[in-house]
Every structure is written in structure tokens, then in C-alpha cells.
Design an enzyme around this catalytic site. Structure first.
Site, PDB file in Angstrom:
ATOM      1  N   ASN A  13      -1.244  -6.909  -3.614  1.00 27.18           N
ATOM      2  CA  ASN A  13      -1.869  -5.803  -4.353  1.00 27.18           C
ATOM      3  C   ASN A  13      -0.730  -5.094  -5.081  1.00 27.18           C
ATOM      4  O   ASN A  13       0.136  -4.487  -4.437  1.00 27.18           O
ATOM      5  CB  ASN A  13      -2.533  -4.872  -3.347  1.00 27.18           C
ATOM      6  CG  ASN A  13      -3.760  -4.147  -3.861  1.00 27.18           C
ATOM      7  OD1 ASN A  13      -4.310  -3.322  -3.142  1.00 27.18           O
ATOM      8  ND2 ASN A  13      -4.221  -4.415  -5.062  1.00 27.18           N
ATOM      9  N   ASN A  65      -6.791   3.692 -11.214  1.00 26.50           N
ATOM     10  CA  ASN A  65      -7.109   2.270 -11.267  1.00 26.50           C
ATOM     11  C   ASN A  65      -6.622   1.667 -12.579  1.00 26.50           C
ATOM     12  O   ASN A  65      -6.278   2.384 -13.528  1.00 26.50           O
ATOM     13  CB  ASN A  65      -8.622   2.053 -11.148  1.00 26.50           C
ATOM     14  CG  ASN A  65      -9.101   2.097  -9.710  1.00 26.50           C
ATOM     15  OD1 ASN A  65      -8.421   1.654  -8.798  1.00 26.50           O
ATOM     16  ND2 ASN A  65     -10.289   2.643  -9.508  1.00 26.50           N
ATOM     17  N   CYS A  74      -6.223   4.650  -2.096  1.00 28.03           N
ATOM     18  CA  CYS A  74      -5.786   3.254  -2.130  1.00 28.03           C
ATOM     19  C   CYS A  74      -4.813   3.047  -0.974  1.00 28.03           C
ATOM     20  O   CYS A  74      -3.722   3.634  -0.963  1.00 28.03           O
ATOM     21  CB  CYS A  74      -5.115   2.947  -3.462  1.00 28.03           C
ATOM     22  SG  CYS A  74      -4.435   1.279  -3.568  1.00 28.03           S
ATOM     23  N   GLY A  75      -5.199   2.224   0.006  1.00 28.89           N
ATOM     24  CA  GLY A  75      -4.375   2.035   1.188  1.00 28.89           C
ATOM     25  C   GLY A  75      -3.085   1.291   0.921  1.00 28.89           C
ATOM     26  O   GLY A  75      -2.003   1.708   1.357  1.00 28.89           O
ATOM     27  N   ASN A  76      -3.150   0.185   0.193  1.00 26.81           N
ATOM     28  CA  ASN A  76      -1.926  -0.552  -0.133  1.00 26.81           C
ATOM     29  C   ASN A  76      -1.034   0.250  -1.067  1.00 26.81           C
ATOM     30  O   ASN A  76       0.192   0.230  -0.953  1.00 26.81           O
ATOM     31  CB  ASN A  76      -2.267  -1.908  -0.747  1.00 26.81           C
ATOM     32  CG  ASN A  76      -2.819  -2.876   0.281  1.00 26.81           C
ATOM     33  OD1 ASN A  76      -2.427  -2.864   1.438  1.00 26.81           O
ATOM     34  ND2 ASN A  76      -3.748  -3.721  -0.143  1.00 26.81           N
ATOM     35  N   ASN A 172     -16.594  -0.997  -3.581  1.00 28.75           N
ATOM     36  CA  ASN A 172     -15.746  -2.171  -3.389  1.00 28.75           C
ATOM     37  C   ASN A 172     -16.473  -3.152  -2.480  1.00 28.75           C
ATOM     38  O   ASN A 172     -17.027  -2.764  -1.448  1.00 28.75           O
ATOM     39  CB  ASN A 172     -14.416  -1.759  -2.760  1.00 28.75           C
ATOM     40  CG  ASN A 172     -13.671  -0.759  -3.618  1.00 28.75           C
ATOM     41  OD1 ASN A 172     -13.080  -1.116  -4.622  1.00 28.75           O
ATOM     42  ND2 ASN A 172     -13.705   0.499  -3.220  1.00 28.75           N
ATOM     43  N   ARG A 190     -13.646  -2.295  -7.374  1.00 23.87           N
ATOM     44  CA  ARG A 190     -14.099  -1.488  -8.509  1.00 23.87           C
ATOM     45  C   ARG A 190     -12.870  -0.862  -9.180  1.00 23.87           C
ATOM     46  O   ARG A 190     -11.852  -0.607  -8.546  1.00 23.87           O
ATOM     47  CB  ARG A 190     -15.070  -0.390  -8.062  1.00 23.87           C
ATOM     48  CG  ARG A 190     -14.431   0.728  -7.262  1.00 23.87           C
ATOM     49  CD  ARG A 190     -15.358   1.913  -7.078  1.00 23.87           C
ATOM     50  NE  ARG A 190     -14.655   2.993  -6.389  1.00 23.87           N
ATOM     51  CZ  ARG A 190     -15.162   4.187  -6.181  1.00 23.87           C
ATOM     52  NH1 ARG A 190     -16.392   4.471  -6.565  1.00 23.87           N
ATOM     53  NH2 ARG A 190     -14.457   5.116  -5.550  1.00 23.87           N
ATOM     54  N   CYS A 199      -6.807  -5.414  -0.433  1.00 25.93           N
ATOM     55  CA  CYS A 199      -7.334  -4.058  -0.606  1.00 25.93           C
ATOM     56  C   CYS A 199      -7.189  -3.346   0.729  1.00 25.93           C
ATOM     57  O   CYS A 199      -7.827  -3.727   1.715  1.00 25.93           O
ATOM     58  CB  CYS A 199      -8.798  -4.103  -1.048  1.00 25.93           C
ATOM     59  SG  CYS A 199      -9.556  -2.456  -1.179  1.00 25.93           S
ATOM     60  N   GLY A 200      -6.346  -2.324   0.772  1.00 30.49           N
ATOM     61  CA  GLY A 200      -6.036  -1.662   2.033  1.00 30.49           C
ATOM     62  C   GLY A 200      -7.206  -0.928   2.652  1.00 30.49           C
ATOM     63  O   GLY A 200      -7.491  -1.071   3.850  1.00 30.49           O
TER      64      GLY A 200
END
Length: 261
Positions: A13, A65, A74-76, A172, A190, A199-200
Site C-alpha cells: 500500500n 485518497n 488509513c491504517g497502512n 471498502n 474506495r 488495506c490496513g
């Protein structure tokens, strides 16, 4: 104007990181953000993160985004900006920072390339047919499938993300199947409007949904395989609320450079 940037990736990512502590970059320009994130006409990335100063916190994470629109958590990206903050000398091995969904704590290994990021507590999981719907900082749809490696994630994810239920706000789409003692996950994201390598918040959603599905409680550790590598999620679950949720995985600086703005 030339802008210095750094490129990071967390399990594939990938993100553009900009040090905006001096507030020299006006990021409220969706067209500009989308161009910078474009893989042919810009730097290229699943999103762009701005590190900014914030009173009472080590820093603030502002995320957009790839389509140029402000995003939910956003985790990552969160793990990558923690690694970036350490690179800048703002933090050592622990941090408390602010993101769009509230405060986050994170800790870093001595080598600096493995980040454990605390996510929000989750109190409820809804159902959409056989699928699970929950918010782990971003909204997620989790569906158990078979033969995930062969699945057309773009086609099937696009269809669910744009159906009558989710078209307006977006969601998502995470497809998952059991793998060894954990799960394999592929995600249509998304904002990117395509499959991403990881995706984290998505793998976090999968881990929580599958714990409920399998009636696991107490301290739970879930290894996750994604297209871009390996992640893990650990948490406590009392049968009602998920607490002490941590997303763990790599965050690596790939290169740096300058772009004409």
C-alpha cells in the site's frame, strides 16, 4: 515551486509523504492532489499524507485518497507516517498522534521498519446478508469467499461498492478466506476505486469480523496475508466490544525526490 516528497509503502500500500509542519503546502486542492497521486502524470500512490504540527500531540496526520478527496482513517498510511515521523526526528520508538478518527498510539521496533498502530475500539458489527459491515476508522464490507486467488476483485468489489446501499457514501470491499491460522484478504478500496495491495483498516475489519464469526473471545492474534505481504491484527474481545486493537506490519521508505507544484 518545488516540493520535497518521500515515498513509503506498507505491505504494498504505497503513499506520498510530505512534511507540512511549516504549512507551505495548501492541500485543499483535489485536482492537484489527484495529479500528484497519478501513476503516469505524477509521483503515483494510493494516497498522500501530510505531517503537520498539532498541539498536545507529536503530530497530525492529514490524508487524501488518490482521487484527491479527504479520506477516513488509513491504517497502512498511519503506520507509514509514524515511520516518517521517526525519520524526521520527531519521535523515537513511541508516539501519540492525531488522525481524522481521533488520537492514535503507535510503537516502533528498534530497526524502525515494523510498526504497531493502535486502532479505534469497535462496538458493533452489522450484517448485509452473509457479509459483515463495520467501521474500523473507515467503513468496511467483509465477505467470506472461496478461491480468492482467482477472484475478479475489481469487478465484484466495484459492483458492491456502487450498489444502491453504498453508492452515495462509498465503502471498502474486503474478500477473505481462511489461510493456515489466519486469513488471506484482497480489497477493493474506495477513493482509489481499484484493488490495492493492502488495506490496513480492511484487514483490521476482517480480523474483528472473523473473530465474531468464529466466536473467539479474550486476547486474539490474527495473521493476515495480503497481495503486498504480511500483516497482523491483535485485540481483546469480550463478546460485545473490541478493544486494544493493534494493526501491525512493515512501513518502509522507498525513495524521495522533488516535484514541481
Amino acid at each position: 515551486m518545488k516540493q520535497v516528497f518521500y515515498k513509503y509503502q506498507g505491505a504494498g500500500n504505497d503513499f506520498i509523504l510530505i512534511d507540512n509542519r511549516l504549512q507551505q503546502f495548501n492541500h485543499q486542492n483535489p485536482t492537484l492532489i489527484a495529479r500528484i497521486c497519478d501513476r503516469r502524470f505524477g509521483i503515483g500512490g494510493d494516497g498522500i499524507l501530510f505531517l503537520q504540527l498539532k498541539e498536545a500531540f507529536d503530530f497530525e496526520m492529514v490524508y487524501y485518497n488518490a482521487d484527491g478527496k479527504p479520506s477516513s482513517m488509513c491504517g497502512n498510511g498511519g503506520r507509514c507516517i509514524v515511520a516518517f515521523a521517526r525519520f524526521l526526528g520527531l519521535i523515537d520508538q513511541e508516539t501519540n498522534f492525531l488522525a481524522v478518527d481521533g488520537p492514535h498510539y503507535a510503537k516502533i521496533t528498534e530497526t524502525g521498519d515494523w510498526i504497531s498502530l493502535q486502532m479505534i475500539d469497535v462496538a458493533g458489527i452489522n450484517r448485509d446478508g452473509e457479509a459483515f459491515v463495520l467501521n474500523t476508522g473507515s467503513p468496511h464490507f467483509v465477505q467470506l469467499v472461496q478461491n480468492l486467488e482467482q477472484k475478479n476483485v475489481y469487478q465484484d468489489g466495484f459492483a458492491i461498492r456502487n450498489n444502491e446501499t453504498y453508492r452515495k457514501e462509498g465503502i471498502n470491499i474486503n474478500f477473505t478466506e481462511p489461510l493456515n491460522d489466519g486469513f488471506f484478504v484482497r480489497t477493493f478500496e474506495r477513493g482509489v476505486e481499484d484493488e490495492t495491495y493492502a488495506c490496513g483498516t480492511g484487514v483490521t475489519a476482517v480480523a474483528l469480523a472473523m473473530a465474531q464469526h468464529q466466536h473467539k473471545t479474550g486476547a486474539v492474534f490474527t495473521p493476515i496475508k495480503v497481495l503486498g505481504g504480511d500483516l497482523s491484527v491483535k485485540f481483546n474481545y469480550n463478546g460485545t466490544v473490541f478493544t486494544d486493537v493493534f494493526l501491525e506490519g512493515p512501513a518502509v521508505q522507498v525513495f524521495s525526490g522533488e516535484i514541481e507544484i
